[in-house]
Motif scaffolding. Sequence first.
Motif, PDB file in Angstrom:
ATOM      1  N   PHE A  47       5.558  -4.477   4.373  1.00 27.76           N
ATOM      2  CA  PHE A  47       5.105  -3.455   3.422  1.00 27.76           C
ATOM      3  C   PHE A  47       5.072  -4.022   2.008  1.00 27.76           C
ATOM      4  O   PHE A  47       5.878  -4.877   1.635  1.00 27.76           O
ATOM      5  CB  PHE A  47       6.042  -2.235   3.452  1.00 27.76           C
ATOM      6  N   ARG A  48       4.137  -3.513   1.257  1.00 24.10           N
ATOM      7  CA  ARG A  48       4.025  -3.863  -0.153  1.00 24.10           C
ATOM      8  C   ARG A  48       3.950  -2.559  -0.941  1.00 24.10           C
ATOM      9  O   ARG A  48       3.001  -1.794  -0.824  1.00 24.10           O
ATOM     10  CB  ARG A  48       2.777  -4.714  -0.395  1.00 24.10           C
ATOM     11  N   SER A  49       4.986  -2.291  -1.752  1.00 26.87           N
ATOM     12  CA  SER A  49       5.034  -1.094  -2.585  1.00 26.87           C
ATOM     13  C   SER A  49       4.468  -1.427  -3.955  1.00 26.87           C
ATOM     14  O   SER A  49       4.998  -2.304  -4.658  1.00 26.87           O
ATOM     15  CB  SER A  49       6.467  -0.585  -2.719  1.00 26.87           C
ATOM     16  N   LEU A  50       3.390  -0.758  -4.316  1.00 24.97           N
ATOM     17  CA  LEU A  50       2.700  -1.017  -5.580  1.00 24.97           C
ATOM     18  C   LEU A  50       3.169  -0.008  -6.620  1.00 24.97           C
ATOM     19  O   LEU A  50       3.008   1.206  -6.447  1.00 24.97           O
ATOM     20  CB  LEU A  50       1.195  -0.898  -5.381  1.00 24.97           C
ATOM     21  N   LEU A  51       3.759  -0.481  -7.699  1.00 27.13           N
ATOM     22  CA  LEU A  51       4.270   0.385  -8.747  1.00 27.13           C
ATOM     23  C   LEU A  51       3.222   0.626  -9.824  1.00 27.13           C
ATOM     24  O   LEU A  51       2.333  -0.199 -10.039  1.00 27.13           O
ATOM     25  CB  LEU A  51       5.525  -0.221  -9.382  1.00 27.13           C
ATOM     26  N   SER A  52       3.339   1.762 -10.491  1.00 29.27           N
ATOM     27  CA  SER A  52       2.388   2.089 -11.566  1.00 29.27           C
ATOM     28  C   SER A  52       2.453   1.080 -12.693  1.00 29.27           C
ATOM     29  O   SER A  52       1.485   0.901 -13.441  1.00 29.27           O
ATOM     30  CB  SER A  52       2.687   3.495 -12.104  1.00 29.27           C
ATOM     31  N   SER A  53       3.577   0.411 -12.841  1.00 32.47           N
ATOM     32  CA  SER A  53       3.743  -0.597 -13.892  1.00 32.47           C
ATOM     33  C   SER A  53       2.960  -1.867 -13.603  1.00 32.47           C
ATOM     34  O   SER A  53       2.831  -2.738 -14.464  1.00 32.47           O
ATOM     35  CB  SER A  53       5.229  -0.951 -14.034  1.00 32.47           C
ATOM     36  N   GLY A  54       2.443  -1.984 -12.360  1.00 27.38           N
ATOM     37  CA  GLY A  54       1.757  -3.191 -11.952  1.00 27.38           C
ATOM     38  C   GLY A  54       2.639  -4.119 -11.144  1.00 27.38           C
ATOM     39  O   GLY A  54       2.157  -5.085 -10.551  1.00 27.38           O
ATOM     40  N   GLU A  55       3.929  -3.824 -11.099  1.00 27.15           N
ATOM     41  CA  GLU A  55       4.843  -4.645 -10.316  1.00 27.15           C
ATOM     42  C   GLU A  55       4.672  -4.353  -8.827  1.00 27.15           C
ATOM     43  O   GLU A  55       4.144  -3.311  -8.430  1.00 27.15           O
ATOM     44  CB  GLU A  55       6.283  -4.371 -10.738  1.00 27.15           C
ATOM     45  N   VAL A  56       5.155  -5.275  -8.016  1.00 29.07           N
ATOM     46  CA  VAL A  56       5.048  -5.163  -6.562  1.00 29.07           C
ATOM     47  C   VAL A  56       6.422  -5.443  -5.960  1.00 29.07           C
ATOM     48  O   VAL A  56       7.104  -6.390  -6.371  1.00 29.07           O
ATOM     49  CB  VAL A  56       4.021  -6.160  -5.996  1.00 29.07           C
ATOM     50  N   VAL A  57       6.806  -4.608  -5.007  1.00 28.66           N
ATOM     51  CA  VAL A  57       8.046  -4.844  -4.270  1.00 28.66           C
ATOM     52  C   VAL A  57       7.693  -4.958  -2.794  1.00 28.66           C
ATOM     53  O   VAL A  57       7.154  -4.015  -2.206  1.00 28.66           O
ATOM     54  CB  VAL A  57       9.078  -3.721  -4.487  1.00 28.66           C
ATOM     55  N   GLU A  58       7.956  -6.120  -2.222  1.00 29.65           N
ATOM     56  CA  GLU A  58       7.643  -6.353  -0.814  1.00 29.65           C
ATOM     57  C   GLU A  58       8.895  -6.167   0.032  1.00 29.65           C
ATOM     58  O   GLU A  58      10.025  -6.374  -0.430  1.00 29.65           O
ATOM     59  CB  GLU A  58       7.084  -7.761  -0.640  1.00 29.65           C
ATOM     60  N   SER A  59       8.695  -5.772   1.282  1.00 27.37           N
ATOM     61  CA  SER A  59       9.846  -5.517   2.138  1.00 27.37           C
ATOM     62  C   SER A  59       9.449  -5.595   3.603  1.00 27.37           C
ATOM     63  O   SER A  59       8.277  -5.458   3.955  1.00 27.37           O
ATOM     64  CB  SER A  59      10.429  -4.132   1.850  1.00 27.37           C
ATOM     65  N   ARG A  60      10.438  -5.816   4.446  1.00 26.01           N
ATOM     66  CA  ARG A  60      10.217  -5.762   5.885  1.00 26.01           C
ATOM     67  C   ARG A  60      10.308  -4.326   6.368  1.00 26.01           C
ATOM     68  O   ARG A  60       9.596  -3.926   7.281  1.00 26.01           O
ATOM     69  CB  ARG A  60      11.244  -6.630   6.625  1.00 26.01           C
ATOM     70  N   ASN A  61      11.188  -3.547   5.758  1.00 27.86           N
ATOM     71  CA  ASN A  61      11.390  -2.157   6.150  1.00 27.86           C
ATOM     72  C   ASN A  61      11.133  -1.230   4.972  1.00 27.86           C
ATOM     73  O   ASN A  61      11.337  -1.613   3.810  1.00 27.86           O
ATOM     74  CB  ASN A  61      12.824  -1.943   6.647  1.00 27.86           C
ATOM     75  N   LEU A  62      10.716  -0.024   5.290  1.00 27.61           N
ATOM     76  CA  LEU A  62      10.463   0.969   4.247  1.00 27.61           C
ATOM     77  C   LEU A  62      11.046   2.305   4.687  1.00 27.61           C
ATOM     78  O   LEU A  62      10.797   2.766   5.802  1.00 27.61           O
ATOM     79  CB  LEU A  62       8.957   1.127   4.011  1.00 27.61           C
ATOM     80  N   VAL A  63      11.835   2.922   3.810  1.00 29.19           N
ATOM     81  CA  VAL A  63      12.399   4.244   4.061  1.00 29.19           C
ATOM     82  C   VAL A  63      11.787   5.218   3.064  1.00 29.19           C
ATOM     83  O   VAL A  63      11.965   5.063   1.851  1.00 29.19           O
ATOM     84  CB  VAL A  63      13.933   4.249   3.919  1.00 29.19           C
TER      85      VAL A  63
END
Length: 451
Positions: free
Chosen positions: A135-151
Motif C-alpha cells: 500500500f501507498r498512502s498519499l498525504l495532502s502534503s505530498g508525502e508518501v507513506v508505504e506499508s505492507r499492511n494498512l488498518v
Amino acid sequence: MRARPARRLGNEETDGGGSQVGTEYAETVIIGGGQQGCGTAAALQDAGLDAVLLERGEIGRAWAEERWDSLRLRGTNRLLRFPGWRYDGDEPDGFMSGPELAGHLRRYVARRGLRVRRHAHVRAVERVGEDTVRFRSLLSSGEVVESRNLVAALGGYTSPRVPDLSVAVDPSVKQVHSRRYRNPEELPDGAVLVVGAGISGQQIADELADAGRRVFLSVGRHRAFPRCYRGRSLAEWMYALSLYGEFATGNSPSGEGERSALPGLPVTATNDGRADLNLGTLARKGVVLVGSVRGADDAVVRLAENVVTVAEHAAKSFDRLLELIDEGVRERGLPVPEQRPAPRADTEGLVDFGPSLDLRRHGITAIVWCTGFAPDYRILPAEVLDERGAPLLRQGVRGAIPGLYFAGLPDGASLAPVGISANVENGRFIARQIGVDHLLRTGSKASFLDA
C-alpha cells in the motif's frame, strides 16, 4: 483526475512535476487517531511490530470537536479500556465527556510513546503489487507513506447523513446536523424540531426541553434500554452475557432500513447518566412526539403516523433485553437479586400526531437533523468497497485484499466491535494476523502462538 504514481528515488519521490517529497516506510499504517486507531497501534506495539498512525488533525479530534457540549459516554468510566490500561481515576462510575475522552487518548498515546503523525491527511491509498510494499498512502502534503499492511480505523460515524428533502424546507428555518450542534444557545429563539430518535436525537431533545425550549421530536425506529438492571449497568450485562449481536439494527431514523447506515446504538440515559431516557420520559417532559419525516414543502413537513408503532417497537426491545439478562443469570446460576418492579419503557398515553407539521404555526425556527452517519472510505481503492462505497469485510475486521484491516466496524449483525472498549479485542486480533504474516515473511521459526 487520478494523480500519477510517484517514482521511487531512493528515500525520496517526485510527484511527476519535478518537486520532491519525502517517502516513509512502516510495516503497518493505521489511518485514524480515535480510540480504535490508538488501540490498534498499542496492540501492535505490544507485539513488537512496527506501525505508524496517521491522523488528519489531533488525536481524538472527533470527540473533542464534533459532539455536542453536554454529551457523556454511555458506559461508565470503569468500562473504558485500552491495551495495557484500565481506568484508574477517582470516578469509576462517572461518565466522560467527549473532550475528556480526547484528552485521555492524547495522554495514552504520549505515555505509550506510540508513533503518530498528526495533521497527516490521507487523500488516497493506492494498492502496490510489491512484496514488502502493498500500500501507498498519499498525504495532502505530498508525502508518501508505504506499508505492507494498512488498518483503516476511520470509524463509521464520519459522514453526516441529511435527507434530500431538507432542501425543500423554508430557508428561514435554521438547519444543523447533530455533528455541528453544540448547545441550545446556538439555535435561534423559538421552537425546535429534532429529527431522529437515536441517542443524539433523544438526548438533544431532552437537553432542549430542560433549557425551556418547545421541542418536537420526529421519531424513527430505535432501541431503548434502561440505564441499569439488577444492580449492574446495561453495558456491563451486554458485555458479560455477549448480547450485542441480539440488538444490532441498521434502521435509519426514518424507520426504513438503509444498509449504507451503520447499526445504531441503543438509547439508555440522559446526558448526565442519572435517569432513563425513552419516548415516554420525553413526552412527560412536554416534548411533542411526531411521526417520521417523509417530505417537506416550504413550512410544512409531511409525516408518517407512526409514533405509537415506533414507541411500541422500542418498548419490545427494552423488555426483550431484560428477558435475556434474566435468562443469562438463571443459566449461569449467578447470585444476583431480582429487581421488582422491573424497569419499563412507558408508552402509556402516546398518540400519533398526524400527517403533517406546520413549522410556522408552531413557531419552529430550527431543525436539528439527528439522522446519523454513513461510513466514508473513499480514500481506499475501489476494489475493497461494495457498490455503496461500504467496506467489504471478512469477520468484520479483515478487508477484501491481503494486508487490509478495518477497526471499529460491526461484525455481521454484532455491535460488539463498535464499542469504545472493543479497541482492545479489535487491536489484538489485527496484531495477531499481522504477527503471523511477519513471522512467515521474515523466516522466523517462532510459533504462531507467539504472534
